[in-house]
Design an enzyme around this catalytic site. Structure first.
Site, short mmCIF file in Angstrom:
data_model
loop_
_atom_site.label_atom_id
_atom_site.label_comp_id
_atom_site.label_asym_id
_atom_site.label_seq_id
_atom_site.Cartn_x
_atom_site.Cartn_y
_atom_site.Cartn_z
N THR A 24 0.73 -1.20 0.02
CA THR A 24 -0.02 0.09 0.05
C THR A 24 0.93 1.23 -0.07
O THR A 24 1.80 1.24 0.84
CB THR A 24 -0.76 -0.19 1.36
OG1 THR A 24 -1.75 -1.24 1.19
CG2 THR A 24 -1.58 1.15 1.36
N HIS A 173 -6.20 -11.08 -0.49
CA HIS A 173 -5.40 -10.72 0.88
C HIS A 173 -6.00 -11.29 2.04
O HIS A 173 -6.93 -10.74 2.67
CB HIS A 173 -5.44 -9.45 0.98
CG HIS A 173 -4.44 -8.80 1.94
ND1 HIS A 173 -3.65 -9.61 2.80
CD2 HIS A 173 -3.73 -7.64 2.07
CE1 HIS A 173 -2.83 -8.96 3.36
NE2 HIS A 173 -2.88 -7.68 3.28
N ASN A 176 -2.35 -10.50 7.54
CA ASN A 176 -2.14 -9.28 8.35
C ASN A 176 -3.43 -8.69 8.84
O ASN A 176 -3.40 -7.25 9.16
CB ASN A 176 -1.58 -8.32 7.06
CG ASN A 176 -0.06 -8.54 6.48
OD1 ASN A 176 0.15 -9.59 7.17
ND2 ASN A 176 0.20 -8.15 5.60
N TYR A 178 -6.58 -8.58 8.18
CA TYR A 178 -7.75 -7.86 7.38
C TYR A 178 -8.94 -9.04 7.30
O TYR A 178 -8.81 -9.80 7.92
CB TYR A 178 -7.37 -7.61 6.05
CG TYR A 178 -6.26 -6.27 6.16
CD1 TYR A 178 -6.35 -5.10 6.91
CD2 TYR A 178 -4.82 -6.64 6.07
CE1 TYR A 178 -5.51 -4.01 7.02
CE2 TYR A 178 -3.72 -5.72 6.42
CZ TYR A 178 -3.97 -4.53 6.85
OH TYR A 178 -3.19 -3.67 7.29
N ASN A 233 -1.93 -6.13 13.46
CA ASN A 233 -3.15 -5.52 13.50
C ASN A 233 -4.11 -6.18 14.61
O ASN A 233 -5.43 -6.64 14.29
CB ASN A 233 -3.97 -5.73 11.94
CG ASN A 233 -3.75 -4.62 11.17
OD1 ASN A 233 -3.58 -3.39 11.62
ND2 ASN A 233 -3.75 -4.90 10.11
C1 LIG Z 1 4.95 0.24 2.88
C2 LIG Z 1 4.46 -1.01 3.02
C3 LIG Z 1 2.84 -1.35 2.65
C4 LIG Z 1 2.56 -2.67 2.57
N1 LIG Z 1 1.30 -2.67 2.31
C5 LIG Z 1 0.92 -3.95 2.07
C6 LIG Z 1 -0.36 -4.54 1.47
O1 LIG Z 1 -1.18 -3.58 0.95
N2 LIG Z 1 -0.76 -5.92 1.44
C7 LIG Z 1 0.06 -6.53 2.10
O2 LIG Z 1 -0.52 -8.00 1.82
N3 LIG Z 1 0.92 -6.60 2.71
C8 LIG Z 1 1.73 -5.02 2.81
N4 LIG Z 1 2.92 -4.91 3.29
C9 LIG Z 1 3.63 -6.05 3.90
C10 LIG Z 1 4.53 -6.44 2.75
O3 LIG Z 1 4.01 -6.99 1.54
C11 LIG Z 1 5.51 -7.54 3.24
O4 LIG Z 1 5.00 -8.73 3.66
C12 LIG Z 1 6.56 -7.01 4.51
O5 LIG Z 1 7.19 -5.64 3.86
C13 LIG Z 1 7.76 -7.84 4.70
O6 LIG Z 1 8.54 -8.02 3.52
P1 LIG Z 1 10.05 -7.16 3.32
O7 LIG Z 1 10.77 -7.74 4.62
O8 LIG Z 1 10.40 -7.90 2.21
O9 LIG Z 1 9.93 -5.78 3.32
C14 LIG Z 1 3.21 -3.59 3.31
C15 LIG Z 1 4.47 -3.20 3.77
C16 LIG Z 1 5.12 -1.91 3.58
C17 LIG Z 1 6.49 -1.70 4.07
#
Ligand SMILES: Cc1cc2nc3c(=O)[nH]c(=O)nc-3n(C[C@H](O)[C@H](O)[C@H](O)COP(=O)(O)O)c2cc1C
Length: 355
Positions: A24, A173, A176, A178, A233
């Site tokens: 997001t 989704h 997390n 939701y 959450n």
């Molecule tokens: C800015 C931001 C927005 C995110 N928005 C979503 C989202 O819309 N849907 C989702 O499933 N996860 C979302 N996440 C989680 C990421 O998909 C991911 O699971 C998380 O960043 C861990 O992976 P990483 O260590 O590679 O960053 C978001 C994470 C970040 C940092």
């Protein structure tokens, strides 16, 4: 298996196993993506597969500031421009369909939309609103059986809209905290009808929604994201988590993939293995990966694909940097969710001489 080897994912030929995780970014003014979104995703088109930011299947599914939907003709048209640009750049992109359920604030929702959830259990913590800054989240309205059916159908309709908008598929989704996870989890699901109670009841909405989406656009176009043992959450640990996800995974065998958000919490690794065994299809792992950890996970046979989130924010050419072992730029959390171009489309690729 190598991170840079091709992989056939259902109807798609991925040039590598690097997936861009859904993120997001809160740039969709009026819940419609703009030109900046086309630029942002196109810059990242070398990913084996892009999974979009969370997109609401219905107005009730919105809850954060400036997030997009896929329920109106204007949204379909706007996303068509995004997917055309990504495809022209040689990429592939799925739409993540995200209904936030109780993780919502009415000030971030259009007139007439309602924050709804399986049960009237509010989430702790606050939600950003552009008008009044951080605000407590209200206790959600309990979904009637008509609301449950309508939410399921909204996912099916949004899946069709995603295909009409040129997406290569959708990711439901289910992670997390939701709406989908709110049905899975006994803390947020206190229903006494067919959609609550024991494991069979709590997984029913997710299983039915997955089937509805698969019936709408084909199971080989539908993936799902899950985060067992993740407490994000306000989802506390519970005893039946393993049984819940093992049973759910067996209901998802008609889908294209399962995408797991990793967790350091007790029981996660075992539950992830149980999901992989019961599902039987391709699995994506995500959470805290760098190049070396991704290669090791593929070599162990934990997953077919590895998703990277934060590294893709600051490194549009992440695939190339991983391939070269080049240093990664660090993203600035202050612009993760801010409106505008800064921190969104202005992270450069490696200079040609460095590459
Ligand atoms: C800015 C931001 C927005 C995110 N928005 C979503 C989202 O819309 N849907 C989702 O499933 N996860 C979302 N996440 C989680 C990421 O998909 C991911 O699971 C998380 O960043 C861990 O992976 P990483 O260590 O590679 O960053 C978001 C994470 C970040 C940092």
């Amino acid at each position: 298996m190598d991170l840079f080897s091709a992989y056939r994912l259902g109807p798609l030929e991925l040039p590598n196993r690097v997936v861009m995780a859904p993120m997001t970014r809160s740039r969709a003014l009026g819940n419609v993506p703009g030109e900046l979104a086309s630029r942002y995703y196109t810059q990242r088109a070398s990913a084996g597969l892009i999974i979009s930011e969370g997109i609401a299947p219905s107005p009730d599914g919105l809850g954060y500031a400036r997030t997009p939907g896929l329920y109106s003709a204007a949204q379909v048209d706007a996303f068509r421009r995004v997917t055309d640009a990504v495809h022209a750049a040689g990429g592939r992109i799925f739409a993540q369909l995200m209904h936030v359920g109780r993780i919502a604030h009415p000030r971030n929702m259009p007139a007439g939309a309602r924050a709804v959830a399986p049960s009237a259990v509010g989430a702790s913590g606050s939600m950003w609103t552009d008008e009044h800054g951080p605000q407590p989240m209200p206790v959600p309205e309990v979904m009637s059986s008509a609301d449950v059916a309508a939410a399921r159908e909204a996912f099916a309709r949004a899946s069709r809209n995603a295909i009409a908008a040129g997406f290569d598929g959708v990711e439901l989704h289910g992670a997390n905290g939701y709406l989908l996870e709110q049905f899975l989890h006994p803390h947020t699901n206190r229903r006494s009808d067919a959609y609550g109670g024991d494991v069979a009841g709590r997984i029913r909405f997710v299983a039915e929604t997955a089937k509805a989406a698969a019936d709408a656009i084909g199971g080989d176009r539908v993936g799902i994201r899950l985060s067992p043992c993740n407490t994000f959450n306000d989802m506390p640990p519970y005893a039946e988590v393993h049984a819940t996800y093992a049973a759910l995974a067996a209901e998802l065998t008609g889908l294209l993939y399962v995408h797991l958000v990793g967790s350091a919490n007790a029981g996660y690794a075992e539950t992830a293995r149980a999901i992989r065994a019961a599902f039987g299809g391709p699995v994506i792992h995500n959470g805290g990966f760098d190049g070396a950890r991704a290669q090791a996970a593929l070599a162990r046979g934990d997953a077919e694909l590895i998703a990277f989130g934060r590294p893709f924010i600051a490194n549009p050419d992440l695939v190339e940097r991983l391939r070269l072992g080049a240093p990664l730029a660090t993203p600035n959390p202050a612009t993760f969710y801010s409106p505008g171009a800064e921190g969104y489309v202005d992270y450069p690729a490696l200079a040609p001489e460095a590459a």
